[in-house]
Design an enzyme around this catalytic site. Structure first.
Site, PDB file in Angstrom:
ATOM      1  N   TYR A   1      38.187  73.412  27.461  1.00 10.28           N
ATOM      2  CA  TYR A   1      39.000  72.324  26.902  1.00 10.28           C
ATOM      3  C   TYR A   1      40.336  72.238  27.628  1.00 10.28           C
ATOM      4  O   TYR A   1      40.806  71.165  27.983  1.00 10.28           O
ATOM      5  CB  TYR A   1      39.237  72.570  25.405  1.00 10.28           C
ATOM      6  CG  TYR A   1      39.877  71.393  24.698  1.00 10.28           C
ATOM      7  CD1 TYR A   1      39.100  70.480  23.987  1.00 10.28           C
ATOM      8  CD2 TYR A   1      41.256  71.183  24.751  1.00 10.28           C
ATOM      9  CE1 TYR A   1      39.684  69.391  23.354  1.00 10.28           C
ATOM     10  CE2 TYR A   1      41.841  70.099  24.121  1.00 10.28           C
ATOM     11  CZ  TYR A   1      41.055  69.199  23.422  1.00 10.28           C
ATOM     12  OH  TYR A   1      41.630  68.133  22.794  1.00 10.28           O
TER      13      TYR A   1
ATOM     14  N   PHE B   1      43.186  42.646  38.798  1.00  7.25           N
ATOM     15  CA  PHE B   1      41.818  42.680  38.275  1.00  7.25           C
ATOM     16  C   PHE B   1      41.846  42.321  36.782  1.00  7.25           C
ATOM     17  O   PHE B   1      42.870  42.465  36.128  1.00  7.25           O
ATOM     18  CB  PHE B   1      41.185  44.056  38.498  1.00  7.25           C
ATOM     19  CG  PHE B   1      39.751  44.092  38.054  1.00  7.25           C
ATOM     20  CD1 PHE B   1      38.796  43.328  38.718  1.00  7.25           C
ATOM     21  CD2 PHE B   1      39.351  44.835  36.960  1.00  7.25           C
ATOM     22  CE1 PHE B   1      37.471  43.322  38.292  1.00  7.25           C
ATOM     23  CE2 PHE B   1      38.027  44.837  36.538  1.00  7.25           C
ATOM     24  CZ  PHE B   1      37.090  44.076  37.202  1.00  7.25           C
ATOM     25  N   ASP B   2      40.711  41.868  36.243  1.00  5.22           N
ATOM     26  CA  ASP B   2      40.748  41.338  34.871  1.00  5.22           C
ATOM     27  C   ASP B   2      41.178  42.357  33.822  1.00  5.22           C
ATOM     28  O   ASP B   2      41.881  42.011  32.875  1.00  5.22           O
ATOM     29  CB  ASP B   2      39.436  40.626  34.484  1.00  5.22           C
ATOM     30  CG  ASP B   2      38.241  41.525  34.534  1.00  5.22           C
ATOM     31  OD1 ASP B   2      38.272  42.505  35.299  1.00  5.22           O
ATOM     32  OD2 ASP B   2      37.249  41.253  33.833  1.00  5.22           O
TER      33      ASP B   2
ATOM     34  N   ASP C   1      46.575  49.828  42.533  1.00  2.00           N
ATOM     35  CA  ASP C   1      45.303  49.865  41.825  1.00  2.00           C
ATOM     36  C   ASP C   1      44.293  50.177  42.916  1.00  2.00           C
ATOM     37  O   ASP C   1      43.965  49.344  43.750  1.00  2.00           O
ATOM     38  CB  ASP C   1      45.045  48.510  41.165  1.00  2.00           C
ATOM     39  CG  ASP C   1      43.655  48.426  40.536  1.00  2.00           C
ATOM     40  OD1 ASP C   1      42.863  49.374  40.719  1.00  2.00           O
ATOM     41  OD2 ASP C   1      43.357  47.411  39.893  1.00  2.00           O
TER      42      ASP C   1
ATOM     43  N   ALA D   1      41.009  51.329  43.228  1.00  2.00           N
ATOM     44  CA  ALA D   1      39.567  51.494  43.035  1.00  2.00           C
ATOM     45  C   ALA D   1      38.787  51.584  44.353  1.00  2.00           C
ATOM     46  O   ALA D   1      37.859  52.372  44.478  1.00  2.00           O
ATOM     47  CB  ALA D   1      39.030  50.335  42.189  1.00  2.00           C
TER      48      ALA D   1
ATOM     49  N   LYS E   1      34.151  53.609  41.764  1.00  2.00           N
ATOM     50  CA  LYS E   1      33.931  52.907  43.031  1.00  2.00           C
ATOM     51  C   LYS E   1      34.055  53.925  44.168  1.00  2.00           C
ATOM     52  O   LYS E   1      33.113  54.648  44.461  1.00  2.00           O
ATOM     53  CB  LYS E   1      34.938  51.758  43.196  1.00  2.00           C
ATOM     54  CG  LYS E   1      34.650  50.562  42.299  1.00  2.00           C
ATOM     55  CD  LYS E   1      35.261  50.707  40.943  1.00  2.00           C
ATOM     56  CE  LYS E   1      35.267  49.417  40.155  1.00  2.00           C
ATOM     57  NZ  LYS E   1      35.660  49.653  38.751  1.00  2.00           N
TER      58      LYS E   1
ATOM     59  N   HIS F   1      34.029  37.095  29.711  1.00  2.00           N
ATOM     60  CA  HIS F   1      32.803  37.013  30.521  1.00  2.00           C
ATOM     61  C   HIS F   1      31.741  38.025  30.130  1.00  2.00           C
ATOM     62  O   HIS F   1      30.562  37.808  30.339  1.00  2.00           O
ATOM     63  CB  HIS F   1      33.133  37.121  32.010  1.00  2.00           C
ATOM     64  CG  HIS F   1      33.693  38.445  32.434  1.00  2.00           C
ATOM     65  ND1 HIS F   1      34.957  38.864  32.070  1.00  2.00           N
ATOM     66  CD2 HIS F   1      33.156  39.452  33.152  1.00  2.00           C
ATOM     67  CE1 HIS F   1      35.170  40.066  32.575  1.00  2.00           C
ATOM     68  NE2 HIS F   1      34.099  40.449  33.232  1.00  2.00           N
TER      69      HIS F   1
HETATM   70  N1  F0G Z   1      40.796  47.751  39.150  1.00  2.00           N
HETATM   71  C1  F0G Z   1      39.902  47.155  39.958  1.00  2.00           C
HETATM   72  C2  F0G Z   1      40.343  46.589  41.265  1.00  2.00           C
HETATM   73  C3  F0G Z   1      38.572  47.073  39.561  1.00  2.00           C
HETATM   74  O1  F0G Z   1      37.701  46.470  40.359  1.00  2.00           O
HETATM   75  C4  F0G Z   1      38.184  47.626  38.319  1.00  2.00           C
HETATM   76  C5  F0G Z   1      36.813  47.549  37.863  1.00  2.00           C
HETATM   77  C6  F0G Z   1      39.147  48.245  37.526  1.00  2.00           C
HETATM   78  C7  F0G Z   1      40.450  48.292  37.988  1.00  2.00           C
HETATM   79  C8  F0G Z   1      38.818  48.868  36.197  1.00  2.00           C
HETATM   80  O2  F0G Z   1      38.114  50.039  36.360  1.00  2.00           O
HETATM   81  O3  F0G Z   1      35.855  49.596  35.393  1.00  2.00           O
HETATM   82  O4  F0G Z   1      36.664  51.909  35.795  1.00  2.00           O
HETATM   83  O5  F0G Z   1      37.636  50.576  33.987  1.00  2.00           O
HETATM   84  N2  F0G Z   1      35.957  46.809  38.398  1.00  2.00           N
HETATM   85  C9  F0G Z   1      34.555  46.713  38.075  1.00  2.00           C
HETATM   86  C10 F0G Z   1      33.947  45.618  38.865  1.00  2.00           C
HETATM   87  C11 F0G Z   1      34.233  46.662  36.627  1.00  2.00           C
HETATM   88  O6  F0G Z   1      32.791  45.296  38.602  1.00  2.00           O
HETATM   89  O7  F0G Z   1      34.595  45.102  39.778  1.00  2.00           O
HETATM   90  P1  F0G Z   1      37.008  50.551  35.319  1.00  2.00           P
END
Ligand code: F0G
Length: 457
Positions: free
Chosen positions: A72, A124-125, A214, A216, A257, A449
């Site tokens: 833990y 990102f969304d 960010d 990813a 990713k 979406h």
């Molecule tokens: N930032 C970027 C640029 C992303 O593409 C994503 C996720 C996130 C943050 C959030 O990360 O999914 O681990 O919580 N993108 C996925 C996509 C969902 O399909 O592009 P997460």
């Protein structure tokens, strides 16, 4: 004869794919309310919905899982992960989280308050969601070139320094940080140049602001810097990553990713005050600081994944497969965001289905057609994903309307790429017969979406 390029790995384990008939798919997509997120995975033949958490781990990663430490507190796997992250990024403070949006939630809980303005390049969304849900504003400062899908420029993901400077000149006191997404997913997996990262740093310094990446797809970004930006051709991917992160104060990461794992995320920073602030939110939201919502074995696999993906042959194999698919689409004349980005093809649905009005969501319509054609599941990155304006509640039709076809890492072969391209060509060839799209019959306020219900017109 020059030997052709081939994958830097061979396959040890396989998973059967299920094929289906057109009649079955027509039925299934109707039952899913024409939302591809609502399909069951066995109703899909080739899944290009996302490259997030869908990759295949290596033998070294699976071996590392067996050595995971599930303590833990003070897990050895956490320290392996932290050391790897520090080695790659230079950031000393690391907080694991269960995925990328959780990293955003934890860090933004400390940094974003009502009325704040967060400039960046096509947030990102989930990033936008975590800003707007705190009654703050995400201001998109992406270069205008990103809006013209047919324009061939090497770094279409860049921040426009003039737009950024304007936000800061007018509202510096409201800006808690600048966020740069590498690569720029929403604009088409487009990279950000080292030069641009340097410019953002200089503007941030001028106004005394901090910068978050960010991150990813940071490895894909560094590969594009290596292959497209002068002065980097002889540098290793790890050297390029180190320089990129030298221009940031911290990062949020979706490890699903470029971490080459199926679940996970983290925050990393060089600033103790950010670490202390975020810590307070990690514990109630994610868990204790040395696991933050992750299994020990998953942290162990992530440590190996980050190390493995920042080696040239791994990332080159990945990008070259996406480029292989793009070359097929070129052959068939299908328009997409050019030049192809790192993780996906973004088909320009407005251009393909030019008879379907914006109000009837061309990219979503194209996604449905492609699924019915061949069981290939893509994802709308367009007007539905853009959500409504938080103030006017109108649909946002100002951006691009794209069908994203993501390529999972180390999962499909180039034969699958050929199937995707042929299926798309078949839809493209009958594009003039497609004149009507879909209408929304049910939606949520944010991130609609995922669950939106649609009817075909
Ligand atoms: N930032 C970027 C640029 C992303 O593409 C994503 C996720 C996130 C943050 C959030 O990360 O999914 O681990 O919580 N993108 C996925 C996509 C969902 O399909 O592009 P997460």
């Amino acid at each position: 004869m020059k030997l052709p390029f081939a994958e830097s790995w061979k396959i040890k384990m396989v998973e059967p794919l299920r094929m289906s008939t057109r009649e079955e798919r027509e039925q299934w997509i109707k039952e899913a309310d024409y939302n591809l997120f609502q399909l069951k995975s066995d109703q899909v033949y080739i899944d290009c919905l996302t490259d997030s958490g869908t990759g295949a781990m290596s033998d070294r990663q699976w071996a590392a899982m067996m050595m995971g430490d599930e303590s833990y507190a003070g897990s050895a796997s956490f320290f392996q992960l932290k050391d790897t992250i520090t080695k790659i990024t230079g950031f000393e403070y690391v907080i694991p989280t269960h995925q990328g949006r959780a990293a955003e939630n934890v860090l933004f809980s400390h940094l974003v308050t009502a009325g704040a303005i967060v400039p960046g390049n096509s947030h990102f969304d989930t990033t936008k969601g975590h800003i707007e849900s705190r009654k703050a504003f995400a201001v998109d400062c992406t270069v205008d070139e990103a809006k013209d899908t047919q324009l061939e420029v090497p770094f279409k993901g860049n921040v426009d320094p003039k737009k950024l400077e304007k936000v800061l000149a007018e509202n510096a006191d409201k800006v808690p940080f600048i966020i740069v997404t590498i690569t720029n997913n929403t604009a088409g997996g487009q990279p950000v140049s080292m030069q641009n990262l340097r410019e953002v740093r200089a503007i941030a310094d001028k106004y005394g602001k901090r910068v978050i990446f960010d991150s990813a797809r940071f490895v894909e970004n560094s590969y594009f810097i290596r292959t497209r930006e002068e002065g980097y051709a002889d540098k290793s991917i790890k050297e390029i990553c180190k320089e990129m992160f030298s221009y940031a104060d911290g990062m949020t990461m979706s490890s699903k990713k470029d971490g080459l794992v199926n679940m996970g995320g983290f925050i990393a920073t060089r600033h103790e005050d950010w670490y202390e602030g975020a810590k307070k939110f990690c514990i109630p939201f994610e868990g204790f600081l040395t696991y933050g919502g992750m299994n020990g074995r998953d942290m162990a696999a992530l440590a190996v994944g980050l190390d493995e993906n920042t080696e040239l042959e791994t990332i080159e194999t990945r990008i070259r497969q996406v480029q292989y698919l793009a070359a097929k689409l070129d052959e068939y004349g299908i328009p997409y965001q050019r030049p192809v980005g790192g993780h996906a093809i973004f088909v320009d649905a407005d251009r393909v289905l030019d008879q379907v009005p914006k109000e009837e969501f061309p990219a979503q319509t194209l996604a449905i057609e492609l699924y019915i054609e061949a069981g290939v599941r893509g994802c709308e990155i367009g007007y539905i994903l853009a959500d409504r304006d938080p103030v006017t509640r109108e649909n946002r039709f100002g951006g691009l309307d794209l069908l994203r076809l993501c390529i999972a890492r180390r999962v499909y072969t180039n034969n699958h790429m050929d199937v995707i391209a042929a299926a798309l060509k078949n839809v493209y060839d009958r594009r003039h017969e497609i004149t009507r799209g879909v209408k929304i019959v049910w939606e949520t306020e944010l991130m609609r979406h995922f669950t939106v219900k649609l009817e075909r017109l």
